[in-house]
Design an enzyme around this catalytic site. Sequence first.
Site, PDB file in Angstrom:
ATOM      1  N   SER A   8      34.009  16.665  37.199  1.00  0.00           N
ATOM      2  CA  SER A   8      34.793  17.559  36.344  1.00  0.00           C
ATOM      3  C   SER A   8      34.037  17.762  35.049  1.00  0.00           C
ATOM      4  O   SER A   8      33.533  16.795  34.462  1.00  0.00           O
ATOM      5  CB  SER A   8      36.179  16.967  36.053  1.00  0.00           C
ATOM      6  OG  SER A   8      36.963  17.894  35.337  1.00  0.00           O
ATOM      7  N   GLU A   9      33.928  19.020  34.613  1.00  0.00           N
ATOM      8  CA  GLU A   9      33.055  19.312  33.479  1.00  0.00           C
ATOM      9  C   GLU A   9      33.494  18.660  32.179  1.00  0.00           C
ATOM     10  O   GLU A   9      32.708  18.562  31.231  1.00  0.00           O
ATOM     11  CB  GLU A   9      32.895  20.828  33.280  1.00  0.00           C
ATOM     12  CG  GLU A   9      34.169  21.623  33.190  1.00  0.00           C
ATOM     13  CD  GLU A   9      34.546  22.272  34.524  1.00  0.00           C
ATOM     14  OE1 GLU A   9      34.922  23.443  34.511  1.00  0.00           O
ATOM     15  OE2 GLU A   9      34.467  21.595  35.566  1.00  0.00           O
ATOM     16  N   ASN A  10      34.742  18.196  32.087  1.00  0.00           N
ATOM     17  CA  ASN A  10      35.157  17.505  30.865  1.00  0.00           C
ATOM     18  C   ASN A  10      34.758  16.038  30.847  1.00  0.00           C
ATOM     19  O   ASN A  10      35.149  15.287  29.959  1.00  0.00           O
ATOM     20  CB  ASN A  10      36.667  17.644  30.638  1.00  0.00           C
ATOM     21  CG  ASN A  10      37.495  17.153  31.800  1.00  0.00           C
ATOM     22  OD1 ASN A  10      37.217  17.467  32.954  1.00  0.00           O
ATOM     23  ND2 ASN A  10      38.532  16.380  31.512  1.00  0.00           N
TER      24      ASN A  10
END
Length: 987
Positions: free
Chosen positions: A811-813
Amino acid sequence: MALPNKYQNGSIDSSLKGVYRASPVKLMIYGNGTSKQLGDVLAELGGTKAFIITGRSLYEKTPVIKEIEKSLGSAHGGTFSKIGQHAPIGDIREATALMTKSGCDALISVGGGSPIDSAKAIAYNIHQETGKWIPSIAVPTTLSVAETTQNAGFTTEELHKIAVSHPELVPKAVVYDGEIALHTPLNLWTSTGIRSLDHAVELLYHPLASEIPTKRLALEAIQDLFTYLPLSKSEPQNPDHRTKLFLACYSSLFPFLYTGGVGLSHSIGHAIGATYSIPHGITSCLSLAPTVHLKASNPEEARQIARVVRYIGRESTGSDEGDAHLVADGIADLVERLGHNTTLTAYKVPTGDAEEEAIALRALHSKDHKDFSNCKLFDVFHIFFGLTVTSSHNMRSMWRSWPTGIGTAVTTAMWGKTRSGAANMQTSPDELNSATFFILIKYQFLEASTASVSNSYSFLNFIVSLYLSIVNMQTTLLLAARRSAGSLSIRYFSTTLTRHTINKIYPSASEAIKDLKSNSTLLVGGFGFSGVPNTLINALRDRPDLTNFTVVSNNAGMPGVGLGQLLETKQIGKMIASFIGENKVFEKMYLSGELELDLTPQGSIAEKCAAGAAGIPAFFTPAAYGTIVERGELPTRYHKDGTVAKMSTPKETREFNGKFYVMEESIFGDYAFVKVAKADRLGNCQFRKAQNNFNEAMGKNAKITIVEADEIVEYGDIAPEDIHLQSIYVKRVIKSTEEKKIERLVHYKDPEEQKKAILEGGSSDTALKRERIIKRAAKELKDGMFVNLGIGMPLAAPNFLPAGVEVIMQSENGMLGMGGYPKPGEEDPDLINAGKETVTLIQGASTFGSHESFGMIRAGRLDVTMLGALQVSEHGATDLANFMLPGKVKGIGGAMDLVANPEQTKVVVTMEHVDKKGNAKILKQCNFPLTGQRCVSTIITDLAVFDVDTLNGLTLKEVAKGVTVDEVRSKTEAPFKVADDLKEMDI
């Protein structure tokens, strides 16, 4: 509790006269597994529902609290798990408010001294408000013995240790479970064991301690502590050893009602513990042996200490003083065997007269005390703690290294004459009195000149008068306190003093932002509602005089939440962000010309902050090449009538190794607001789970970084390898006071229910289309792949993977190993996916900052990225458009980065074949702004599957059941070829 004068003995020797007043403790149970009986204990005390007080480490890193909650069942009314070391008053206030709202009628404290003292302080606060006493149950996991006393120590915002005291604060029940104690780190366990030893030894010469049961039990406790602490170290997983030590610690301070410190070592511990962030177990390792050596020269106190000799397996010297020194050496030896040798210097306690005076003042409570003004008591602390606590330096043997005559001088000064045999120290080491002993320590360890010692008779006289004052200090203080105290008293362990040490903790957010200036660049961490520094944002909201900030953040919260408030108060002049999302205020202000907006790819924002932090002015990235971001065609400000007032600046491009890149200039912040899980007074910080996101890069970037911490801990509590944001970057630290929020709470459903929910929505025809797309998309995911799945249909694909196929979701976060949705009650505000939904982590997962996450993505470390699209065009190859509609702006987010390396990462698009009006979505040329150029590898729709090749364009590979090639052609504007082995879509 004040006792009538007629009961008081006034003597340290209580063998023939004394008093013991029973404690309010009603029940003490011990044994492995006893914590599972808390429901029965609660019922026996008349309680119906309990509120648990504990610390974050015990709650998050062990199963202890979950198991206790489970055993309580319906009698569990809530848990507060944020209590920090030395019981910070902010934590206590927050917990008191939650306890009051919970409707619980009992408290259960689980942990060391801080949670137990906090539960007492909470009960005290509730009594102050309601007049009612809430009973508490203590479940200790250390040997600090807070569970037996009526005192509750806690730490103010200024790091001063204060306390409340009342008999009703004694826990009504104590539960000792050796099995849960196994979760306590060994160093913490054994160092608090020395704290317990401190209590037992000092009770022997406490003027109010009775012979029966207090002193007799203290002696037995000392024997068991000397026996089982080394055994517990050598066999750390033996729960029986821990239970034995629990019983020893209970006996060491057998429910003994008193106010004030137990003794000199105990008081010194409070004088240095919270102030210098030294755990109380370690303070006892530092102070107990030197204190006992000092006490050896007082005949009355030495007589009591000498009783310990046979309990620790030592042979008597034949004199009380000699035996007391022997006990002190035994204590130092035990500390060494347990591995707790240390010094105040190791804890970075400053040296110098000012600091010594501060310690003395905290120990004596007042500068008006005669011992302070007459003797400069602060020098004794310098003497005590200039040495390394180790048995290898037998204190009484140091005389051999010192010139003849020093002993004579000191003895003459102390006794008024030369004592027999003292003129020649070489022949009478046992005549070495404690004043001489401490002079030797001071000059041995501070490496001072021996000549200055022998010539400084005035100094020697000062040391002697100091010693004589200390001998009488505790008895006078304690008896006076007992005679004057009411049933409820406040005890102060420290006073306000200027300390010459690094302390970046500010008392409030308003103080921390006091010098903030308008027209500054402000970096604000967070992703969605996770890791957002709301306490600092709210403090800025309350300063309407501060305006026109350029704010850099991934998004701007929501109306009334986070940065959304600063938009509403018109304190932000410009936003640099990647995403507007559902924030209608943000969108309206931008489109109506009230706000300048520099829309930037999410990964580029993270890297611009990280590069700025590293002193790099610019860099080249593949993200956004060939888009309106690169060409400077994004409106950054509108007129009020909706016409464009200002456009973005075109960006320089350059070719490297046959591929084009966009130059991005770094961001350099004036201030940064950062949210962390833990911070210490030096400014070292630790994140938890996905809280890092933009916080780390921003925290390392700004000129002035202000940190908001869920928990402020003692420095040294965060292991060096667990420090994510180092103290060099941080200027100020405050305690977070705002409750964490969850933007999109989504719970786990069983697999079949989950599939049903995914496929529902809209008409049955729509559901069938979604099912077809999702099931086919799942076929693109192979065992062992690292994948990033966009929100919507892509994120649903793993639910339809065949049994035995495992993929690792990124997940990019900042997560690698993202799991499914949490069960009710297990949701965590610091665990959300890119769609802001609550998620979990799988075993073996890792978390990191957004800058590192997008580094993985751009470098092509992912096998597959799958995302939805508004349009896909055939333009030599394939373009993707998915972030902006005419008159509507959602933002770029992370999509431009996700599609930036199609050579290494397969890009799969999932979408319905036509829009709601029946118009084709696979076009010759996109009408909407592009997300990426020539980037898509596979297109999956409800009608067909296309492969994309940079040379041959689109190739129809599969059609859905009942769908013909002609139907696909009629609904596809872009030209395509048909594969020779055209197949029916496999779902």
